[in-house]
Design an enzyme around this catalytic site. Structure first.
Site, PDB file in Angstrom:
ATOM      1  N   GLU A 195      -4.297   4.134   3.554  1.00 35.41           N
ATOM      2  CA  GLU A 195      -3.451   3.129   2.909  1.00 35.41           C
ATOM      3  C   GLU A 195      -4.139   2.681   1.629  1.00 35.41           C
ATOM      4  O   GLU A 195      -5.244   2.143   1.670  1.00 35.41           O
ATOM      5  CB  GLU A 195      -3.245   1.931   3.828  1.00 35.41           C
ATOM      6  CG  GLU A 195      -2.640   2.277   5.183  1.00 35.41           C
ATOM      7  CD  GLU A 195      -2.659   1.083   6.124  1.00 35.41           C
ATOM      8  OE1 GLU A 195      -1.591   0.471   6.319  1.00 35.41           O
ATOM      9  OE2 GLU A 195      -3.737   0.772   6.660  1.00 35.41           O
ATOM     10  N   THR A 245       0.819  -1.210   0.000  1.00 43.92           N
ATOM     11  CA  THR A 245       0.000   0.000   0.000  1.00 43.92           C
ATOM     12  C   THR A 245       0.853   1.260   0.000  1.00 43.92           C
ATOM     13  O   THR A 245       1.983   1.266   0.492  1.00 43.92           O
ATOM     14  CB  THR A 245      -0.934   0.044   1.223  1.00 43.92           C
ATOM     15  OG1 THR A 245      -0.148  -0.014   2.420  1.00 43.92           O
ATOM     16  CG2 THR A 245      -1.922  -1.109   1.189  1.00 43.92           C
ATOM     17  N   ASN A 296       1.068   4.620   1.754  1.00 39.02           N
ATOM     18  CA  ASN A 296       0.584   5.153   3.027  1.00 39.02           C
ATOM     19  C   ASN A 296       0.687   6.672   3.051  1.00 39.02           C
ATOM     20  O   ASN A 296       1.743   7.241   2.738  1.00 39.02           O
ATOM     21  CB  ASN A 296       1.395   4.565   4.184  1.00 39.02           C
ATOM     22  CG  ASN A 296       1.297   3.055   4.235  1.00 39.02           C
ATOM     23  OD1 ASN A 296       0.307   2.478   3.807  1.00 39.02           O
ATOM     24  ND2 ASN A 296       2.325   2.402   4.755  1.00 39.02           N
TER      25      ASN A 296
END
Length: 329
Positions: free
Chosen positions: A260, A210, A212
């Site tokens: 995320e 992901t 972030n």
């Protein structure tokens, strides 16, 4: 791109003598766009420059610091949207106690006439300014007659249901996770912009790396899972699914809020890039799972649902087409 000025005294001569729209314009929503459209029309009709005078930070932050405003469009995003609408410049007037103590007359003579050299002012029907809000629409109109500029006051804008479109209403929709209602009021998908930072890289271990992004602590967005469109700093777009919240399955209570985003069909390094995430649909609330296997199973379901949602979306407006659908390089 629209030119940005934080010091009104630096407003350039080639833009003076134009049309200026005045307001906070947080969100640049459909009601604001009604005001701004009249400014652009007036500027085009007379071949004048079109600028926006706004205030930073939001005045409520100055007068009620214990109640921070969850900004819909921070200054850089607001300027981007105003540029897409066609404005030549935006003046982000610093708003502080000293500025708020300035009289209405000083505002007109010093800023509107002296620094901006306005030919035409366009603002909302309820615009007040100067110490103690002494400057009202009638005052502004009379001041224009004395100083040689015209004033247009735009009535409040209501949606198809007859309800007034307002920034506070949009904030309420976002707090409830109703990004569809927020988009209908904005005329485009709500988006956030932030730098991609390093995390624990647990998502990479689980097969869902992901991007972030830490959002401002006053962000009043409902925690949960969203179908999103992600714009990299180079302008390229990706579909994805994002989690906003405190990650209860893997973090202790009280962890900082984090957005995320898992980008579909992407491999690469985004660290340090300032990216934009447009929220298209709210899929579900944040949950705590009893183990990572259950979390991964749910993530697969979320991905499939987000892909299906994003495959069918269409632009809400020309502005939404630019912000959410067009690759800008």
């Amino acid at each position: 791109m629209t030119r940005r000025f934080q010091d009104v005294s630096r407003f350039p001569g080639d833009l003076k003598g134009g049309v200026v729209a005045i307001g906070n314009f947080d969100g640049v929503h459909r009601g604001h766009q009604a005001v701004l459209a009249q400014a652009l029309d007036a500027a085009h009709a007379e071949s004048l420059s079109a600028s926006v005078l706004t205030f930073e930070p939001h005045p409520r932050t100055v007068f009620r610091p214990d109640e921070p405003v969850s900004r819909i469009t921070p200054a850089p995003m607001k300027a981007t949207i105003l540029g897409h609408l066609g404005f030549d410049a935006v003046v982000e007037q610093p708003f502080n106690r000293d500025f708020s103590s300035q009289s209405a007359g000083e505002f007109v003579s010093g800023i509107l006439c002296g620094c901006l050299g306005v030919r035409h002012v366009i603002t909302g029907y309820d615009f007040h300014f100067g110490k103690g809000r002494e400057g009202n629409p009638e005052y502004l109109t009379q001041a224009g007659e004395r100083h040689g500029f015209s004033v247009t006051l735009v009535e409040q804008f209501s949606d198809e249901g007859g309800e007034v479109v307002s920034s506070s209403r949009i904030r309420g929709a976002l707090a409830a996770g109703d990004v569809s209602e927020a988009a209908g009021l904005l005329g485009y998908r709500f988006a956030v912009t932030a730098e991609v930072t390093h995390g624990k890289q647990l998502g990479r271990t689980l097969g869902y790396p992901t991007a972030n992004m830490a959002l401002p602590p006053e962000t009043n967005l409902k925690p949960g899972i969203y179908a999103v469109r992600f714009r990299r700093s180079n302008g390229v777009l990706y579909d994805g699914v994002a989690s906003f919240g405190r990650r209860p399955t893997v973090d202790e209570d009280g962890a900082a809020l984090l957005l995320e985003t898992y980008l579909f069909d992407f491999a690469g390094d985004l660290y340090g890039e300032t990216c934009t995430v447009s929220l298209v649909a709210y899929l579900r609330g944040e949950e705590k799972f009893e183990g990572l296997d259950l979390l991964v199973a749910q993530m697969k379901t979320d991905e499939a649902e987000a892909r299906a949602v994003l495959a069918g979306i269409k632009p809400l407006s020309p502005l939404d087409a630019t912000l959410t659908f067009e690759t800008v390089t």
